[in-house]
Scaffold this motif. Structure first.
Motif, mmCIF file in Angstrom:
data_model
loop_
_atom_site.group_PDB
_atom_site.id
_atom_site.type_symbol
_atom_site.label_atom_id
_atom_site.label_comp_id
_atom_site.label_asym_id
_atom_site.label_seq_id
_atom_site.Cartn_x
_atom_site.Cartn_y
_atom_site.Cartn_z
ATOM 1 N N VAL A 160 0.837 -1.198 0.000
ATOM 2 C CA VAL A 160 0.000 0.000 0.000
ATOM 3 C C VAL A 160 0.872 1.248 0.000
ATOM 4 O O VAL A 160 1.801 1.371 0.813
ATOM 5 N N PHE A 161 0.569 2.166 -0.887
ATOM 6 C CA PHE A 161 1.237 3.468 -0.891
ATOM 7 C C PHE A 161 0.485 4.382 0.061
ATOM 8 O O PHE A 161 -0.687 4.699 -0.143
ATOM 9 N N SER A 162 1.137 4.789 1.131
ATOM 10 C CA SER A 162 0.480 5.591 2.169
ATOM 11 C C SER A 162 0.588 7.081 1.909
ATOM 12 O O SER A 162 0.171 7.888 2.747
ATOM 13 N N GLY A 163 1.148 7.462 0.764
ATOM 14 C CA GLY A 163 1.308 8.878 0.453
ATOM 15 C C GLY A 163 0.082 9.456 -0.220
ATOM 16 O O GLY A 163 -1.041 8.966 -0.051
ATOM 17 N N THR A 164 0.292 10.500 -0.991
ATOM 18 C CA THR A 164 -0.815 11.203 -1.645
ATOM 19 C C THR A 164 -0.587 11.241 -3.148
ATOM 20 O O THR A 164 0.542 11.386 -3.609
ATOM 21 N N SER A 165 -1.668 11.130 -3.880
ATOM 22 C CA SER A 165 -1.612 11.261 -5.341
ATOM 23 C C SER A 165 -2.972 11.745 -5.820
ATOM 24 O O SER A 165 -4.005 11.374 -5.250
ATOM 25 N N PRO A 166 -3.007 12.583 -6.850
ATOM 26 C CA PRO A 166 -4.284 13.130 -7.340
ATOM 27 C C PRO A 166 -5.176 12.035 -7.918
ATOM 28 O O PRO A 166 -4.724 11.189 -8.685
ATOM 29 N N GLN A 167 -6.449 12.052 -7.545
ATOM 30 C CA GLN A 167 -7.418 11.112 -8.098
ATOM 31 C C GLN A 167 -8.164 11.710 -9.287
ATOM 32 O O GLN A 167 -8.870 11.008 -9.990
ATOM 33 N N GLY A 168 -7.999 13.013 -9.498
ATOM 34 C CA GLY A 168 -8.580 13.686 -10.655
ATOM 35 C C GLY A 168 -7.486 14.382 -11.435
ATOM 36 O O GLY A 168 -6.355 13.895 -11.540
ATOM 37 N N SER A 169 -7.807 15.543 -11.962
ATOM 38 C CA SER A 169 -6.813 16.308 -12.713
ATOM 39 C C SER A 169 -5.826 16.985 -11.763
ATOM 40 O O SER A 169 -6.124 17.212 -10.584
ATOM 41 N N TYR A 170 -4.660 17.319 -12.304
ATOM 42 C CA TYR A 170 -3.657 18.022 -11.507
ATOM 43 C C TYR A 170 -4.166 19.404 -11.075
ATOM 44 O O TYR A 170 -3.892 19.848 -9.964
ATOM 45 N N MET A 171 -4.887 20.068 -11.953
ATOM 46 C CA MET A 171 -5.422 21.382 -11.606
ATOM 47 C C MET A 171 -6.402 21.294 -10.448
ATOM 48 O O MET A 171 -6.377 22.105 -9.518
ATOM 49 N N GLN A 172 -7.269 20.287 -10.496
ATOM 50 C CA GLN A 172 -8.232 20.094 -9.408
ATOM 51 C C GLN A 172 -7.497 19.851 -8.091
ATOM 52 O O GLN A 172 -7.828 20.452 -7.056
ATOM 53 N N ALA A 173 -6.499 18.981 -8.113
ATOM 54 C CA ALA A 173 -5.752 18.672 -6.903
ATOM 55 C C ALA A 173 -5.019 19.902 -6.374
ATOM 56 O O ALA A 173 -4.994 20.144 -5.157
ATOM 57 N N PHE A 174 -4.424 20.680 -7.269
ATOM 58 C CA PHE A 174 -3.683 21.874 -6.850
ATOM 59 C C PHE A 174 -4.603 22.874 -6.153
ATOM 60 O O PHE A 174 -4.274 23.385 -5.077
ATOM 61 N N SER A 217 8.625 5.023 -0.653
ATOM 62 C CA SER A 217 8.054 4.123 -1.660
ATOM 63 C C SER A 217 8.546 4.405 -3.072
ATOM 64 O O SER A 217 8.139 3.710 -4.011
ATOM 65 N N ASN A 218 9.365 5.439 -3.232
ATOM 66 C CA ASN A 218 9.844 5.846 -4.565
ATOM 67 C C ASN A 218 8.667 6.068 -5.519
ATOM 68 O O ASN A 218 8.662 5.618 -6.658
ATOM 69 N N HIS A 219 7.671 6.777 -5.006
ATOM 70 C CA HIS A 219 6.439 7.061 -5.761
ATOM 71 C C HIS A 219 6.303 8.585 -5.827
ATOM 72 O O HIS A 219 6.034 9.233 -4.820
ATOM 73 N N TRP A 220 6.439 9.153 -7.031
ATOM 74 C CA TRP A 220 6.545 10.609 -7.141
ATOM 75 C C TRP A 220 5.428 11.244 -7.962
ATOM 76 O O TRP A 220 5.529 12.411 -8.340
ATOM 77 N N GLU A 221 4.359 10.535 -8.206
ATOM 78 C CA GLU A 221 3.294 11.084 -9.048
ATOM 79 C C GLU A 221 2.698 12.358 -8.442
ATOM 80 O O GLU A 221 2.206 12.354 -7.307
ATOM 81 N N GLY A 222 2.760 13.445 -9.176
ATOM 82 C CA GLY A 222 2.158 14.704 -8.743
ATOM 83 C C GLY A 222 2.769 15.304 -7.498
ATOM 84 O O GLY A 222 2.146 16.153 -6.850
ATOM 85 N N ILE A 223 4.005 14.927 -7.166
ATOM 86 C CA ILE A 223 4.595 15.398 -5.916
ATOM 87 C C ILE A 223 4.739 16.915 -5.894
ATOM 88 O O ILE A 223 4.654 17.542 -4.833
ATOM 89 N N TRP A 224 4.943 17.520 -7.065
ATOM 90 C CA TRP A 224 5.113 18.979 -7.102
ATOM 91 C C TRP A 224 3.865 19.691 -6.591
ATOM 92 O O TRP A 224 3.963 20.776 -6.000
ATOM 93 N N ILE A 225 2.706 19.089 -6.803
ATOM 94 C CA ILE A 225 1.456 19.688 -6.313
ATOM 95 C C ILE A 225 1.495 19.805 -4.796
ATOM 96 O O ILE A 225 1.133 20.848 -4.219
ATOM 97 N N TYR A 226 1.964 18.740 -4.142
ATOM 98 C CA TYR A 226 1.935 18.680 -2.682
ATOM 99 C C TYR A 226 3.092 19.432 -2.033
ATOM 100 O O TYR A 226 3.119 19.577 -0.808
ATOM 101 N N LEU A 227 4.020 19.899 -2.847
ATOM 102 C CA LEU A 227 5.077 20.761 -2.335
ATOM 103 C C LEU A 227 4.730 22.232 -2.497
ATOM 104 O O LEU A 227 4.995 23.043 -1.600
ATOM 105 N N ILE A 228 4.118 22.575 -3.622
ATOM 106 C CA ILE A 228 3.871 23.989 -3.944
ATOM 107 C C ILE A 228 2.525 24.481 -3.418
ATOM 108 O O ILE A 228 2.450 25.538 -2.769
ATOM 109 N N ALA A 229 1.452 23.729 -3.688
ATOM 110 C CA ALA A 229 0.110 24.205 -3.325
ATOM 111 C C ALA A 229 -0.055 24.427 -1.817
ATOM 112 O O ALA A 229 -0.558 25.481 -1.398
ATOM 113 N N PRO A 230 0.343 23.473 -0.947
ATOM 114 C CA PRO A 230 0.210 23.736 0.492
ATOM 115 C C PRO A 230 1.055 24.918 0.967
ATOM 116 O O PRO A 230 0.626 25.673 1.849
ATOM 117 N N THR A 231 2.245 25.081 0.389
ATOM 118 C CA THR A 231 3.096 26.197 0.809
ATOM 119 C C THR A 231 2.460 27.535 0.454
ATOM 120 O O THR A 231 2.397 28.454 1.280
#
Length: 275
Positions: A148-162, A225-239
């Motif tokens: 199981v990947f316990s991290g975060t990844s967008p379930q819709g579009s990147y824009m929606q997640a951001f 987990s070496n799982h990087w899908e959409g990681i930039w969203i979770y670095l930039i948007a929360p900040t």
């Protein structure tokens, strides 16, 4: 002769001529924030690392357990775990390190000059370390057929997640600024208010984005987990959301007067007393 208190120093004054005596004030000690490294700073970093570890271990652990056990925890249960974890950790180490556990919160406070800028890198390092160790622990404990990947990844579009991550982090930081930096708020309820905000955000945004609100929360599991899908969203948007939330609260913070003085001068109270 009389003695006046000026900051931390007692200054003896001659009432007749107003001149200070020759007694020198005691030597001023440097604050923790002025030191490049100190024992109190190390204690703060330890509190941030340990607190972030337990936050990620509990929160991400609920995600893994829910997946491995036929969703016995459920989405509301996961939300409650995140909220309770934040609440108890704020009450346990908030008086030591401020209980940030979140690089976005640390950066937001620093942008408003409510946190020493030079301590930001080491705080973020401690938070990411705690998150990575927690994610690694979960990966070692739950490495069976269901990886199981316990991290975060967008379930819709990147824009929606951001946009969602920006809004929910803005909301979280707005609440934190209100209960933690405004002396008119009831400080004893800070942990409850922040924990409840996290619970609400995870409840509705969790199925869409994972409701990160925290770059360390997403970065730690990504590293483990070496799982990087959409990681930039979770670095930039929360900040960006956290910085915006802190600054918007500073705009609506219209006075530094105590609550007692505000209520006496409020139009609502005046109109109520006329009835």
């Amino acid at each position: 002769m009389t003695e006046l208190i000026n900051g931390n120093h007692a200054v003896a004054l001659d009432v007749r001529d107003g001149d200070a005596t020759d007694n020198p004030p005691p030597e001023v000690t440097r604050k923790d924030s002025d030191l490049s490294f100190s024992v109190p700073l190390f204690q703060k970093l330890m509190a941030e690392a340990v607190g972030t570890y337990f936050l990620i271990f509990a929160g991400c652990g609920s995600v893994v357990v829910n997946f491995d056990n036929n969703k016995v925890v459920t989405q509301p249960g996961i939300s409650i775990v995140w909220g309770l974890a934040v609440m108890v950790l704020v009450y346990s180490v908030g008086h030591i390190s401020g209980a940030h556990f979140n690089p976005a919160v640390t950066i937001a406070f620093a942008s408003c000059k409510r946190f020493p800028l030079k301590q930001v890198p080491v705080y973020i390092a401690a938070q990411v370390l705690g998150s990575t160790l927690a994610a690694g622990t979960l990966r070692l404990l739950f490495n069976g057929k269901h990886d199981v990947f316990s991290g975060t990844s967008p379930q819709g579009s990147y824009m929606q997640a951001f946009v969602i991550e920006f809004i929910i982090t803005f909301y979280l930081m707005f609440i934190i600024s209100g209960v933690a930096t405004d002396n008119r708020a009831i400080g004893e309820l800070a942990g409850l208010a922040v924990g409840a905000t996290v619970l609400l955000n995870v409840m509705f945004a969790g199925p869409i984005t994972g409701a990160s609100m925290n770059p360390a929360r997403s970065l730690g599991p990504a590293i483990a987990s070496n799982h990087w899908e959409g990681i930039w969203i979770y670095l930039i948007a929360p900040t960006l959301g956290a910085v915006s939330g802190a600054w918007v609260y500073n705009i609506v913070r219209y006075t530094n007067k105590p609550l007692r003085e505000i209520t006496k001068s409020s139009s609502f109270l005046k109109s109520a007393t006329r009835v």
